[in-house]
Design an enzyme around this catalytic site. Structure first.
Site, PDB file in Angstrom:
ATOM      1  N   HIS A 103      45.513 -62.648 -34.867  1.00  0.00           N
ATOM      2  CA  HIS A 103      44.684 -61.790 -35.722  1.00  0.00           C
ATOM      3  C   HIS A 103      43.367 -62.521 -35.991  1.00  0.00           C
ATOM      4  O   HIS A 103      43.343 -63.747 -36.136  1.00  0.00           O
ATOM      5  CB  HIS A 103      45.414 -61.504 -37.038  1.00  0.00           C
ATOM      6  CG  HIS A 103      44.748 -60.437 -37.839  1.00  0.00           C
ATOM      7  ND1 HIS A 103      43.621 -60.683 -38.583  1.00  0.00           N
ATOM      8  CD2 HIS A 103      45.023 -59.122 -37.997  1.00  0.00           C
ATOM      9  CE1 HIS A 103      43.237 -59.556 -39.177  1.00  0.00           C
ATOM     10  NE2 HIS A 103      44.077 -58.590 -38.829  1.00  0.00           N
TER      11      HIS A 103
ATOM     12  N   GLY B 296      38.571 -54.050 -42.600  1.00  0.00           N
ATOM     13  CA  GLY B 296      38.432 -54.066 -44.057  1.00  0.00           C
ATOM     14  C   GLY B 296      37.041 -53.717 -44.557  1.00  0.00           C
ATOM     15  O   GLY B 296      36.721 -53.941 -45.721  1.00  0.00           O
TER      16      GLY B 296
ATOM     17  N   GLU C  44      41.629 -62.868 -38.514  1.00  0.00           N
ATOM     18  CA  GLU C  44      41.584 -63.680 -39.746  1.00  0.00           C
ATOM     19  C   GLU C  44      42.171 -65.066 -39.496  1.00  0.00           C
ATOM     20  O   GLU C  44      41.706 -66.056 -40.060  1.00  0.00           O
ATOM     21  CB  GLU C  44      42.315 -62.945 -40.883  1.00  0.00           C
ATOM     22  CG  GLU C  44      41.478 -61.786 -41.399  1.00  0.00           C
ATOM     23  CD  GLU C  44      42.247 -60.688 -42.107  1.00  0.00           C
ATOM     24  OE1 GLU C  44      43.439 -60.870 -42.400  1.00  0.00           O
ATOM     25  OE2 GLU C  44      41.645 -59.628 -42.352  1.00  0.00           O
TER      26      GLU C  44
ATOM     27  N   GLU D 184      40.769 -54.978 -32.238  1.00  0.00           N
ATOM     28  CA  GLU D 184      40.257 -54.863 -33.599  1.00  0.00           C
ATOM     29  C   GLU D 184      38.873 -55.505 -33.678  1.00  0.00           C
ATOM     30  O   GLU D 184      38.769 -56.739 -33.799  1.00  0.00           O
ATOM     31  CB  GLU D 184      41.175 -55.595 -34.576  1.00  0.00           C
ATOM     32  CG  GLU D 184      42.597 -55.111 -34.575  1.00  0.00           C
ATOM     33  CD  GLU D 184      43.304 -55.517 -35.861  1.00  0.00           C
ATOM     34  OE1 GLU D 184      43.714 -54.636 -36.604  1.00  0.00           O
ATOM     35  OE2 GLU D 184      43.410 -56.726 -36.128  1.00  0.00           O
TER      36      GLU D 184
ATOM     37  N   GLY E 158      45.563 -52.280 -41.828  1.00  0.00           N
ATOM     38  CA  GLY E 158      45.624 -53.247 -42.917  1.00  0.00           C
ATOM     39  C   GLY E 158      45.725 -52.537 -44.253  1.00  0.00           C
ATOM     40  O   GLY E 158      46.796 -52.101 -44.680  1.00  0.00           O
ATOM     41  N   GLY E 159      44.585 -52.385 -44.909  1.00  0.00           N
ATOM     42  CA  GLY E 159      44.541 -51.843 -46.272  1.00  0.00           C
ATOM     43  C   GLY E 159      45.333 -50.562 -46.466  1.00  0.00           C
ATOM     44  O   GLY E 159      46.067 -50.417 -47.456  1.00  0.00           O
TER      45      GLY E 159
ATOM     46  N   SER F 185      39.833 -50.481 -40.284  1.00  0.00           N
ATOM     47  CA  SER F 185      39.546 -49.407 -41.244  1.00  0.00           C
ATOM     48  C   SER F 185      40.121 -48.053 -40.830  1.00  0.00           C
ATOM     49  O   SER F 185      39.510 -47.008 -41.074  1.00  0.00           O
ATOM     50  CB  SER F 185      38.034 -49.296 -41.483  1.00  0.00           C
ATOM     51  OG  SER F 185      37.534 -50.515 -42.014  1.00  0.00           O
TER      52      SER F 185
ATOM     53  N   ASN G  94      49.947 -54.006 -41.320  1.00  0.00           N
ATOM     54  CA  ASN G  94      49.805 -55.455 -41.537  1.00  0.00           C
ATOM     55  C   ASN G  94      49.513 -55.645 -43.023  1.00  0.00           C
ATOM     56  O   ASN G  94      48.395 -55.380 -43.474  1.00  0.00           O
ATOM     57  CB  ASN G  94      48.645 -55.979 -40.668  1.00  0.00           C
ATOM     58  CG  ASN G  94      48.310 -57.424 -40.968  1.00  0.00           C
ATOM     59  OD1 ASN G  94      49.063 -58.125 -41.655  1.00  0.00           O
ATOM     60  ND2 ASN G  94      47.179 -57.888 -40.457  1.00  0.00           N
ATOM     61  N   TRP G  95      50.527 -56.085 -43.745  1.00  0.00           N
ATOM     62  CA  TRP G  95      50.358 -56.211 -45.210  1.00  0.00           C
ATOM     63  C   TRP G  95      49.553 -57.450 -45.591  1.00  0.00           C
ATOM     64  O   TRP G  95      49.238 -57.650 -46.747  1.00  0.00           O
ATOM     65  CB  TRP G  95      51.735 -56.251 -45.894  1.00  0.00           C
ATOM     66  CG  TRP G  95      52.402 -54.906 -45.971  1.00  0.00           C
ATOM     67  CD1 TRP G  95      51.972 -53.731 -45.418  1.00  0.00           C
ATOM     68  CD2 TRP G  95      53.627 -54.585 -46.662  1.00  0.00           C
ATOM     69  NE1 TRP G  95      52.843 -52.714 -45.710  1.00  0.00           N
ATOM     70  CE2 TRP G  95      53.879 -53.222 -46.468  1.00  0.00           C
ATOM     71  CE3 TRP G  95      54.539 -55.332 -47.405  1.00  0.00           C
ATOM     72  CZ2 TRP G  95      54.995 -52.574 -47.009  1.00  0.00           C
ATOM     73  CZ3 TRP G  95      55.651 -54.697 -47.931  1.00  0.00           C
ATOM     74  CH2 TRP G  95      55.872 -53.327 -47.745  1.00  0.00           C
ATOM     75  N   LYS G  96      49.269 -58.303 -44.623  1.00  0.00           N
ATOM     76  CA  LYS G  96      48.523 -59.552 -44.879  1.00  0.00           C
ATOM     77  C   LYS G  96      49.175 -60.308 -46.045  1.00  0.00           C
ATOM     78  O   LYS G  96      50.400 -60.272 -46.169  1.00  0.00           O
ATOM     79  CB  LYS G  96      47.051 -59.237 -45.138  1.00  0.00           C
ATOM     80  CG  LYS G  96      46.452 -58.339 -44.045  1.00  0.00           C
ATOM     81  CD  LYS G  96      44.969 -58.286 -44.075  1.00  0.00           C
ATOM     82  CE  LYS G  96      44.473 -57.307 -43.030  1.00  0.00           C
ATOM     83  NZ  LYS G  96      43.050 -57.341 -42.842  1.00  0.00           N
TER      84      LYS G  96
HETATM   85  C1  PEP Z   1      43.762 -55.553 -39.869  1.00  0.00           C
HETATM   86  O1  PEP Z   1      43.495 -56.519 -40.560  1.00  0.00           O
HETATM   87  O2  PEP Z   1      44.525 -55.680 -38.901  1.00  0.00           O
HETATM   88  C2  PEP Z   1      43.122 -54.284 -40.200  1.00  0.00           C
HETATM   89  C3  PEP Z   1      42.994 -53.425 -39.254  1.00  0.00           C
HETATM   90  O3  PEP Z   1      42.693 -54.139 -41.498  1.00  0.00           O
HETATM   91  P1  PEP Z   1      42.037 -52.818 -42.136  1.00  0.00           P
HETATM   92  O4  PEP Z   1      42.837 -51.625 -41.676  1.00  0.00           O
HETATM   93  O5  PEP Z   1      42.112 -53.019 -43.604  1.00  0.00           O
HETATM   94  O6  PEP Z   1      40.622 -52.745 -41.618  1.00  0.00           O
END
Ligand code: PEP
Length: 253
Positions: free
Chosen positions: A93, A170, A95, A164, A231-232, A210, A10-12
């Site tokens: 999600h 994050g 967010e 999640e 994500g990251g 994470s 997920n590049w957000k």
């Molecule tokens: C996400 O936002 O779906 C996610 C899992 O982010 P991260 O891996 O950065 O925690």
């Protein structure tokens, strides 16, 4: 588990055309890990370009409108996503639930809209820290999922769930293996009741929060974890494919 492990980036709100070489590198590396299904969800503006680069990976979106077309300034419909080359969409999600007050009922409507045009859905769920600390995480996630999951007959191929925990996104924190296993077992039971055991068996339950190459093997080896939503660590081919490699090795057992 019948399906291959599913590793989704997920590049957000990250990425311009300068990210296309990274997408190419992810695609090339994915061709060496055929036991794993690899996919990325770039921002809307890159879906078509990444789709054109991709020979192996799936390309998807991070949201869609529940409406088919019309006066919805700034929104993108599921059929527009399909036209751009998206094969799946991440919905609900945390967010979006937090920043835009998106409800599970809206997530459900978006899922129905996506499925109608042949786009697979990844339905996200997860509890905030105070709910986990109050010992109510499973109830919270169960309610969220009951309302978010679309009512369809053939969920197996079309629906993925991503658990999640919000406090793990994050932050560098991850849930313990026992907590992940307990939550995923609860989700599997819910899916069995909702879709029937045959269909449920093909619905992968991803873990997100994470996930990195360093912790991927342990997380992906946990019972009922069918992949990861990342994500990251999905923003570079090196770290993202480190996670895909761990998934591939978990498969080889
Ligand atoms: C996400 O936002 O779906 C996610 C899992 O982010 P991260 O891996 O950065 O925690």
């Amino acid at each position: 588990m019948a399906q291959r492990p599913y590793i989704v980036g997920n590049w957000k709100m990250n990425g311009t055309r300068a990210m296309l070489p990274e997408a190419r590198a992810i695609d090339r590396a994915a061709q060496r890990h055929m036991k794993v299904e690899v996919a990325v969800a770039p921002p809307y503006t890159l879906i078509h370009a990444v789709h054109r680069e991709a020979e192996q990976i799936g390309v998807g979106a991070q949201d869609c409108s529940p409406d088919p077309d019309g006066a919805h300034t700034g929104d993108i419909s599921a059929s527009m996503l399909a036209d751009a080359g998206a094969k799946f969409v991440i919905l609900g999600h945390s967010e979006r639930r937090q920043a835009y007050g998106e409800t599970s009922e809206q997530v459900n409507a978006k899922a129905v809209a996506a499925l109608e045009v042949g786009i697979r859905v990844i339905i996200c769920c997860g509890e905030p820290l105070d709910v986990r600390e109050a010992g109510k995480a499973e109830d919270y996630v169960a309610k969220q999922l009951q309302a978010s999951l679309p009512a369809i007959e053939d969920a197996g191929e079309k629906v993925t769930v991503a658990y999640e925990p919000i406090w793990a996104i994050g932050t560098g924190k991850t849930a313990t293996n026992d907590d992940i296993a307990a939550m995923h077992a609860m989700i599997r039971e819910l899916l069995n009741k909702r879709y029937g055991e045959d269909q449920s068996a093909d619905v992968r339950i991803l873990y997100g929060g994470s996930v990195k190459p360093e912790n991927a093997a342990e997380i992906l080896g946990t019972a009922e974890v069918g992949g990861a939503l990342v994500g990251g660590a999905s923003l570079t081919a090196d770290s993202f494919m480190g996670i895909a490699l761990a998934a591939s090795e978990t498969e080889e057992g």
